[in-house]
Design a protein around this motif. Structure first.
Motif, PDB file in Angstrom:
ATOM      1  N   GLY A   1       0.843  -1.186   0.000  1.00  0.00           N
ATOM      2  CA  GLY A   1       0.000   0.000   0.000  1.00  0.00           C
ATOM      3  C   GLY A   1       0.875   1.231   0.000  1.00  0.00           C
ATOM      4  O   GLY A   1       2.079   1.149   0.277  1.00  0.00           O
ATOM      5  N   PRO A   2       0.311   2.388  -0.321  1.00  0.00           N
ATOM      6  CA  PRO A   2       1.100   3.620  -0.338  1.00  0.00           C
ATOM      7  C   PRO A   2       1.682   3.938   1.039  1.00  0.00           C
ATOM      8  O   PRO A   2       1.220   3.418   2.059  1.00  0.00           O
ATOM      9  N   ARG A   3       2.690   4.796   1.067  1.00  0.00           N
ATOM     10  CA  ARG A   3       3.273   5.216   2.340  1.00  0.00           C
ATOM     11  C   ARG A   3       2.206   5.884   3.204  1.00  0.00           C
ATOM     12  O   ARG A   3       1.298   6.540   2.697  1.00  0.00           O
ATOM     13  N   ARG A   4       2.312   5.692   4.505  1.00  0.00           N
ATOM     14  CA  ARG A   4       1.415   6.249   5.518  1.00  0.00           C
ATOM     15  C   ARG A   4      -0.001   5.671   5.435  1.00  0.00           C
ATOM     16  O   ARG A   4      -0.942   6.239   5.972  1.00  0.00           O
ATOM     17  N   ILE A   5      -0.143   4.535   4.765  1.00  0.00           N
ATOM     18  CA  ILE A   5      -1.469   3.939   4.606  1.00  0.00           C
ATOM     19  C   ILE A   5      -1.868   3.113   5.822  1.00  0.00           C
ATOM     20  O   ILE A   5      -3.029   2.757   5.991  1.00  0.00           O
ATOM     21  N   GLY A   6      -0.893   2.779   6.679  1.00  0.00           N
ATOM     22  CA  GLY A   6      -1.205   2.016   7.886  1.00  0.00           C
ATOM     23  C   GLY A   6      -0.838   0.547   7.807  1.00  0.00           C
ATOM     24  O   GLY A   6      -1.441  -0.283   8.491  1.00  0.00           O
ATOM     25  N   LYS A   7       0.178   0.218   7.009  1.00  0.00           N
ATOM     26  CA  LYS A   7       0.578  -1.189   6.877  1.00  0.00           C
ATOM     27  C   LYS A   7       1.098  -1.754   8.186  1.00  0.00           C
ATOM     28  O   LYS A   7       0.777  -2.887   8.554  1.00  0.00           O
ATOM     29  N   THR A   8       1.919  -0.967   8.886  1.00  0.00           N
ATOM     30  CA  THR A   8       2.481  -1.465  10.142  1.00  0.00           C
ATOM     31  C   THR A   8       1.383  -1.687  11.176  1.00  0.00           C
ATOM     32  O   THR A   8       1.367  -2.708  11.875  1.00  0.00           O
ATOM     33  N   SER A   9       0.446  -0.749  11.264  1.00  0.00           N
ATOM     34  CA  SER A   9      -0.683  -0.929  12.185  1.00  0.00           C
ATOM     35  C   SER A   9      -1.496  -2.160  11.810  1.00  0.00           C
ATOM     36  O   SER A   9      -1.881  -2.959  12.675  1.00  0.00           O
ATOM     37  N   PHE A  10      -1.771  -2.309  10.519  1.00  0.00           N
ATOM     38  CA  PHE A  10      -2.536  -3.475  10.066  1.00  0.00           C
ATOM     39  C   PHE A  10      -1.796  -4.759  10.409  1.00  0.00           C
ATOM     40  O   PHE A  10      -2.403  -5.741  10.873  1.00  0.00           O
ATOM     41  N   LEU A  11      -0.487  -4.758  10.203  1.00  0.00           N
ATOM     42  CA  LEU A  11       0.315  -5.950  10.474  1.00  0.00           C
ATOM     43  C   LEU A  11       0.281  -6.312  11.958  1.00  0.00           C
ATOM     44  O   LEU A  11      -0.041  -7.450  12.325  1.00  0.00           O
ATOM     45  N   TYR A  12       0.601  -5.344  12.820  1.00  0.00           N
ATOM     46  CA  TYR A  12       0.625  -5.612  14.263  1.00  0.00           C
ATOM     47  C   TYR A  12      -0.752  -6.028  14.766  1.00  0.00           C
ATOM     48  O   TYR A  12      -0.889  -7.010  15.510  1.00  0.00           O
ATOM     49  N   ALA A  13      -1.773  -5.272  14.375  1.00  0.00           N
ATOM     50  CA  ALA A  13      -3.122  -5.553  14.868  1.00  0.00           C
ATOM     51  C   ALA A  13      -3.612  -6.914  14.378  1.00  0.00           C
ATOM     52  O   ALA A  13      -4.231  -7.675  15.139  1.00  0.00           O
ATOM     53  N   SER A  14      -3.329  -7.230  13.122  1.00  0.00           N
ATOM     54  CA  SER A  14      -3.769  -8.513  12.569  1.00  0.00           C
ATOM     55  C   SER A  14      -3.081  -9.679  13.263  1.00  0.00           C
ATOM     56  O   SER A  14      -3.728 -10.671  13.631  1.00  0.00           O
ATOM     57  N   LEU A  15      -1.773  -9.566  13.451  1.00  0.00           N
ATOM     58  CA  LEU A  15      -1.048 -10.673  14.081  1.00  0.00           C
ATOM     59  C   LEU A  15      -1.429 -10.824  15.549  1.00  0.00           C
ATOM     60  O   LEU A  15      -1.489 -11.947  16.072  1.00  0.00           O
ATOM     61  N   ASN A  16      -1.698  -9.708  16.223  1.00  0.00           N
ATOM     62  CA  ASN A  16      -2.191  -9.803  17.601  1.00  0.00           C
ATOM     63  C   ASN A  16      -3.538 -10.511  17.655  1.00  0.00           C
ATOM     64  O   ASN A  16      -3.789 -11.353  18.528  1.00  0.00           O
ATOM     65  N   GLU A  17      -4.416 -10.159  16.727  1.00  0.00           N
ATOM     66  CA  GLU A  17      -5.745 -10.779  16.698  1.00  0.00           C
ATOM     67  C   GLU A  17      -5.649 -12.263  16.344  1.00  0.00           C
ATOM     68  O   GLU A  17      -6.363 -13.098  16.918  1.00  0.00           O
ATOM     69  N   ILE A  18      -4.771 -12.592  15.422  1.00  0.00           N
ATOM     70  CA  ILE A  18      -4.581 -13.998  15.047  1.00  0.00           C
ATOM     71  C   ILE A  18      -4.024 -14.793  16.222  1.00  0.00           C
ATOM     72  O   ILE A  18      -4.428 -15.937  16.458  1.00  0.00           O
ATOM     73  N   TYR A  19      -3.128 -14.174  16.978  1.00  0.00           N
ATOM     74  CA  TYR A  19      -2.621 -14.869  18.171  1.00  0.00           C
ATOM     75  C   TYR A  19      -3.744 -15.077  19.183  1.00  0.00           C
ATOM     76  O   TYR A  19      -3.866 -16.148  19.786  1.00  0.00           O
ATOM     77  N   ARG A  20      -4.576 -14.049  19.353  1.00  0.00           N
ATOM     78  CA  ARG A  20      -5.687 -14.160  20.303  1.00  0.00           C
ATOM     79  C   ARG A  20      -6.664 -15.253  19.879  1.00  0.00           C
ATOM     80  O   ARG A  20      -7.138 -16.035  20.709  1.00  0.00           O
ATOM     81  N   MET A  21      -6.931 -15.336  18.584  1.00  0.00           N
ATOM     82  CA  MET A  21      -7.917 -16.291  18.081  1.00  0.00           C
ATOM     83  C   MET A  21      -7.344 -17.693  17.902  1.00  0.00           C
ATOM     84  O   MET A  21      -8.003 -18.687  18.219  1.00  0.00           O
TER      85      MET A  21
END
Length: 353
Positions: free
Chosen positions: A39-59
């Protein structure tokens, strides 16, 4: 909170990415082992990555490691694997790396080895499934050895490890990974692409409205629309605008602060191209000027303006190379008809100033 300026760690705080997360989760459940998130710069890839992996760990209780490729290369481009190995072990022992090149959750490991391949083998043996992510993976191209050899080795030999790669310089990342080059290590490896697009105007407006609602703030609609028009659908810029408003700045002061902040960020991103040639900046300034009065800039017009600026003939083939590199880095987009534009209005303003 939507206006938190730190990377989001909960999927609940990531606005407008539910479909992308569910796609990621579904493909993971289907056994896919190589993901490319762009995705373009500042689109939130790092947030998406951290949040997704945290949620996957939780689930799913799937542990993960996230490697900050930019930091790793800045520490040791000669041997990035050594840096990654050392910091994975620190993480596995429950200690944080001082440089924070590696973060993660759920990995616990005891290993006498300091070799990255052996550490990854142990993770593969210990866990039924684990995720190894490389954020801004295009920076690994600066490693003194071909890092895609390691990625291919993981994919081929460590069947319980999932590789996730993110990148904002999409064209650069593609040329680094070379999935379609039959001579490249990753050629033919099945991979899943997840693209994070900009918000459309309605989504950007809703993002701001929800963010201000979390602080019980009522901001005039005309100011919200002005912010959306100026900052477009880029979550990073919208988030900082919201944060500045929450902290007490007026609408235009907040806009100006975001633009000042963006200038520093973009200058640091553009430094690599500046070092290659001053023409990259000249072309960006020319395109920004031309597109201030029309949607796109024709290659012919860019060539004429650059020739006039430099006072000498410019080879059309050379110009095409400069333009394509700017496209690869995400600073320009190509319409397919020999016309170019700057997709991020904030970047455009920086080069108009």
């Amino acid at each position: 909170m939507l206006f938190s300026v730190e990377p989001k760690t909960s999927i609940k705080d990531v606005f407008g990415r539910k479909a992308e997360f569910l796609d990621f989760l579904e493909k993971l459940e289907n056994g896919r082992r190589l993901f490319v998130i762009t995705g373009p710069r500042r689109i939130g890839k790092t947030s998406f990555l951290y949040a997704s992996l945290n949620e996957i760990y939780r689930m799913k209780k799937i542990p993960y490691i996230i490697v900050d490729a930019r930091k790793v290369i800045s520490v040791n481009a000669h041997n990035p694997a050594e840096v990654i190995a050392k910091d994975i072990l620190k993480l596995a022992y429950g200690r944080l790396s001082r440089l924070e090149t590696v973060r993660g959750y759920g990995i616990r490991l005891r290993s006498k080895s300091r070799e990255l391949t052996e550490i990854l083998e142990k993770i593969n043996e210990k866990y039924e499934r684990a995720i190894v992510a490389f954020d801004e993976a295009q920076y690994l191209r600066f490693a003194h050895t071909d890092f895609t050899l390691l990625l291919a080795w993981i994919y081929d030999n460590l069947q319980d490890l999932v590789i996730v790669l993110t990148g904002s310089q999409v064209g650069v990342l593609e040329k680094f990974l070379r999935f379609n080059d039959y001579k490249a290590p990753l050629y033919g490896r099945y991979h899943v692409r997840i693209k994070l697009p900009r918000f459309n105007p309605s989504e950007a407006l809703e993002f701001l409205e929800r963010g201000f609602a979390e602080y019980n703030m009522k901001v005039p609609t005309r100011e919200l629309l002005s912010a959306v028009k100026t900052l477009d659908g880029v979550p990073g810029w919208l988030t900082h605008y919201g944060a500045y408003r929450v902290d007490g700045l007026s609408h235009w002061d907040a806009i100006e602060k975001v633009l000042e902040e963006a200038k520093g960020y973009i200058e640091s991103e553009f430094k690599e191209l500046d070092e290659l040639s001053p023409r990259y900046r000249a072309i960006m300034e020319i395109v920004a000027t031309i597109t201030s009065t029309q949607p796109t800039a024709r290659r012919k017009d860019i060539l004429n303006a650059l020739t006039l600026r430099e006072g000498r003939e410019i080879d059309n083939k050379d110009l095409r190379k400069y333009l394509m590199r700017l496209v690869d880095y995400g600073f320009l987009e190509h319409t397919g008809y020999g016309e170019y534009y700057i997709p991020d209005p904030v970047v455009k303003r920086v080069f108009q100033r």
